[in-house]
Design an enzyme around this catalytic site. Sequence first.
Site, PDB file in Angstrom:
ATOM      1  N   ASP A 193     112.277   6.760  79.339  1.00 12.22           N
ATOM      2  CA  ASP A 193     112.510   8.091  78.784  1.00 12.22           C
ATOM      3  C   ASP A 193     114.005   8.278  78.626  1.00 12.22           C
ATOM      4  OD1 ASP A 193     112.649  10.766  78.114  1.00 12.22           O
ATOM      5  OD2 ASP A 193     111.659  11.510  79.901  1.00 12.22           O
ATOM      6  N   HIS A 244     108.204   9.421  78.404  1.00 11.38           N
ATOM      7  CA  HIS A 244     108.304  10.878  78.338  1.00 11.38           C
ATOM      8  C   HIS A 244     106.920  11.520  78.185  1.00 11.38           C
ATOM      9  CE1 HIS A 244     110.616  14.542  77.750  1.00 11.38           C
ATOM     10  NE2 HIS A 244     109.824  14.869  76.746  1.00 11.38           N
ATOM     11  N   SER A 259     110.212  18.607  80.636  1.00 14.00           N
ATOM     12  CA  SER A 259     110.988  18.480  79.403  1.00 14.00           C
ATOM     13  C   SER A 259     111.700  19.804  79.089  1.00 14.00           C
ATOM     14  CB  SER A 259     110.083  18.026  78.263  1.00 14.00           C
ATOM     15  OG  SER A 259     110.837  17.598  77.162  1.00 14.00           O
TER      16      SER A 259
END
Length: 368
Positions: free
Chosen positions: A312, A342, A197
């Site tokens: 995601d 995610h 991320s």
Amino acid sequence: MREYDKQEVVFLQKQDTVVTYEGMPVLIKKSPTAKASGWLDEHERALIERQRAEQAKAPSEPKEPSVQEIRDSMGFPNRNLCTEELYTKFETIHAGGNEVGLWRYYKRFSERKPGKPCLIFFHGGGWLGGTPYTVENPCRLIAQLADAVVFNVDYSLAPEKKFPNGFQDCCAAVRHVWEHAEEYGVDRQKIAVGGDSAGGNLAAAVSLWDRDMGTHDIALQVLIYPCVTMLYTGNPGYRFDLGAFEICEEQRELIDSLICIARPQSEEDNRIEMEHVYLPNREAAYHPYVSPLLALSHRGLPKALCISAEFDGLRLQTEYYAGLLRKNGCEARAIRYNGVSHAFLDKLGFLPQTEDLCMEIAQELKQL
């Protein structure tokens, strides 16, 4: 202990279906428990529904959460799946005026073995949160599987320290490892960076910086559902398309809530997520070390392993960026894990996909 059957990991390792997204071949790792594409993995569904139930019990008084409350809500209590003894050591390095914590993990009996590959990992958390502790178990497992040294970087967080602080901390960690490679038993030709991320954003940005500086210290970038642009619109060749997501009707409401990151609310929306927290000003969003997708050139970058999750909002960015790297002469490989969302890296021991991902990363390190 695992909360799933080890045969589910064996199933994932055997997956060989490839689809093409924006010209990029993407290996699809089908869920061993989902009914089909467009359905949540049963382990993931149970975890999400449990979390929702817990949130429903919390006080419902609406209020703007503090930075600390946001930080406290991040992460997942994952499991240590290592079957060998690993050592953990900690040191502090300096990047400008910042003190940067640097953990490292390696197999006990390879401590003095020279020439090992290494992975320098940057945790996720939206640049304002996350912690090295959340990714400690995945880092340990990768170290065992690859017989590598894995570094876990505690970089500066916003809003106390906005960009470029955290980015510069990560650059300093790479230079420190390169300069002290012999002490760590690391082969300088086998240094990788990675992150999930926001950490994936930092890994991509540090790879650009390494290319721009002409140092070429990095041999591999592992980008796990990275944010590669802070802009919703104005990204050459890329746009968010909700139609690219297959969603079963029975789970539509649940899945739709998962596909929120990097998803504009309207055609005119070009807001910058985390702008007021991470960036010193709006113009900084156009800097390639903030939005690697906007770099003037993507040539000369290291080999890339790009990881996405079916549900995601960052999936499209990840796979598009992998294709962009490949078009510019970079050796890039993309894997999409179906059935999960995610931050699935945080769920080691609860999702077979996370264990499989650690195996894929270890394999890439062993091939350096």
